[in-house]
Scaffold this motif. Structure first.
Motif, PDB file in Angstrom:
ATOM      1  N   PRO A 105       0.825  -1.212   0.000  1.00 30.26           N
ATOM      2  CA  PRO A 105       0.000   0.000   0.000  1.00 30.26           C
ATOM      3  C   PRO A 105       0.859   1.262   0.000  1.00 30.26           C
ATOM      4  O   PRO A 105       2.004   1.253   0.465  1.00 30.26           O
ATOM      5  CB  PRO A 105      -0.811  -0.113   1.285  1.00 30.26           C
ATOM      6  N   SER A 106       0.291   2.327  -0.503  1.00 27.24           N
ATOM      7  CA  SER A 106       1.003   3.605  -0.536  1.00 27.24           C
ATOM      8  C   SER A 106       1.010   4.230   0.856  1.00 27.24           C
ATOM      9  O   SER A 106       0.176   3.892   1.698  1.00 27.24           O
ATOM     10  CB  SER A 106       0.325   4.548  -1.522  1.00 27.24           C
ATOM     11  N   PRO A 107       1.932   5.156   1.085  1.00 24.24           N
ATOM     12  CA  PRO A 107       1.931   5.838   2.382  1.00 24.24           C
ATOM     13  C   PRO A 107       0.596   6.535   2.665  1.00 24.24           C
ATOM     14  O   PRO A 107       0.122   6.532   3.798  1.00 24.24           O
ATOM     15  CB  PRO A 107       3.068   6.849   2.255  1.00 24.24           C
ATOM     16  N   GLY A 108      -0.019   7.107   1.648  1.00 28.90           N
ATOM     17  CA  GLY A 108      -1.307   7.768   1.838  1.00 28.90           C
ATOM     18  C   GLY A 108      -2.378   6.815   2.329  1.00 28.90           C
ATOM     19  O   GLY A 108      -3.184   7.164   3.200  1.00 28.90           O
ATOM     20  N   GLU A 109      -2.385   5.586   1.805  1.00 28.50           N
ATOM     21  CA  GLU A 109      -3.363   4.587   2.263  1.00 28.50           C
ATOM     22  C   GLU A 109      -3.107   4.188   3.712  1.00 28.50           C
ATOM     23  O   GLU A 109      -4.031   4.029   4.505  1.00 28.50           O
ATOM     24  CB  GLU A 109      -3.297   3.346   1.365  1.00 28.50           C
ATOM     25  N   VAL A 110      -1.838   4.036   4.053  1.00 30.77           N
ATOM     26  CA  VAL A 110      -1.480   3.649   5.420  1.00 30.77           C
ATOM     27  C   VAL A 110      -1.808   4.777   6.392  1.00 30.77           C
ATOM     28  O   VAL A 110      -2.353   4.540   7.472  1.00 30.77           O
ATOM     29  CB  VAL A 110       0.010   3.253   5.505  1.00 30.77           C
ATOM     30  N   TYR A 111      -1.523   6.014   5.995  1.00 31.32           N
ATOM     31  CA  TYR A 111      -1.857   7.154   6.857  1.00 31.32           C
ATOM     32  C   TYR A 111      -3.371   7.282   7.036  1.00 31.32           C
ATOM     33  O   TYR A 111      -3.846   7.606   8.123  1.00 31.32           O
ATOM     34  CB  TYR A 111      -1.288   8.453   6.286  1.00 31.32           C
ATOM     35  N   THR A 112      -4.120   7.032   5.977  1.00 31.25           N
ATOM     36  CA  THR A 112      -5.584   7.070   6.078  1.00 31.25           C
ATOM     37  C   THR A 112      -6.061   6.018   7.066  1.00 31.25           C
ATOM     38  O   THR A 112      -6.929   6.277   7.907  1.00 31.25           O
ATOM     39  CB  THR A 112      -6.230   6.841   4.698  1.00 31.25           C
ATOM     40  N   ALA A 113      -5.497   4.820   6.969  1.00 31.97           N
ATOM     41  CA  ALA A 113      -5.855   3.753   7.912  1.00 31.97           C
ATOM     42  C   ALA A 113      -5.519   4.165   9.339  1.00 31.97           C
ATOM     43  O   ALA A 113      -6.294   3.913  10.267  1.00 31.97           O
ATOM     44  CB  ALA A 113      -5.136   2.455   7.539  1.00 31.97           C
ATOM     45  N   TRP A 114      -4.376   4.824   9.515  1.00 27.80           N
ATOM     46  CA  TRP A 114      -3.972   5.279  10.843  1.00 27.80           C
ATOM     47  C   TRP A 114      -4.990   6.266  11.414  1.00 27.80           C
ATOM     48  O   TRP A 114      -5.399   6.159  12.561  1.00 27.80           O
ATOM     49  CB  TRP A 114      -2.585   5.920  10.777  1.00 27.80           C
ATOM     50  N   VAL A 115      -5.407   7.204  10.607  1.00 29.08           N
ATOM     51  CA  VAL A 115      -6.389   8.188  11.072  1.00 29.08           C
ATOM     52  C   VAL A 115      -7.693   7.487  11.453  1.00 29.08           C
ATOM     53  O   VAL A 115      -8.305   7.801  12.484  1.00 29.08           O
ATOM     54  CB  VAL A 115      -6.621   9.269   9.991  1.00 29.08           C
TER      55      VAL A 115
END
Length: 149
Positions: A105-115
């Protein structure tokens, strides 16, 4: 909170089912004595038709909800969403090994999951809706739970 979209066909099906039922009862009551068996048969047919309309409407509603709530569309995420406050406590070291390899996954997807996990969403739910590995979202969920303590 997501509001449901109005679907006028469902209300129309319910109104039609009620109208069929009322008309059938009126027809049985208005029928002469010798015609009551035929009117009762018509009532049974009308009830079956009304039930079929309601079942079809409910089925279509469930299918529509399933389509509306499938995984979120893939695409680039605007990195301006992720500020130092939203990424506070992000477990970069724990996540890094899970981001290697093809199809990572892209960093953006991982950050979205984190949020999402920081806002209380279940790790399995996040994995399903973002199309991410459950192992990754569980690591994020555990880090978010430690941060809340």
């Amino acid at each position: 909170m997501k509001a449901s979209h109005p679907h006028p066909g469902e209300g129309l099906a319910a109104v039609a089912a009620v109208a069929i039922g009322v008309l059938a009862v009126v027809a049985v009551k208005a029928a002469a004595g010798q015609d009551r068996p035929m009117a009762a048969g018509a009532l049974a047919g009308a009830a079956a038709l009304a039930l079929a309309l309601l079942v079809l409407s409910a089925y279509q509603h469930r299918v529509r909800l399933r389509v509306e709530h499938e995984t979120l569309p893939a695409g680039p995420v605007d990195d301006s969403w992720f500020t130092p406050e939203t990424l506070d406590g992000f477990p970069a070291e724990a996540v890094r090994p899970l981001l290697s390899g093809a199809g990572a996954p892209s960093p953006g997807e991982v950050y979205t999951a984190w949020v999402l996990v920081r806002h209380g969403h279940d790790a399995v739910w996040v994995a399903q809706h973002l199309g991410l590995p459950v192992e990754l979202t569980r690591v994020l969920g555990e880090a978010a739970a430690r941060q809340r303590r």
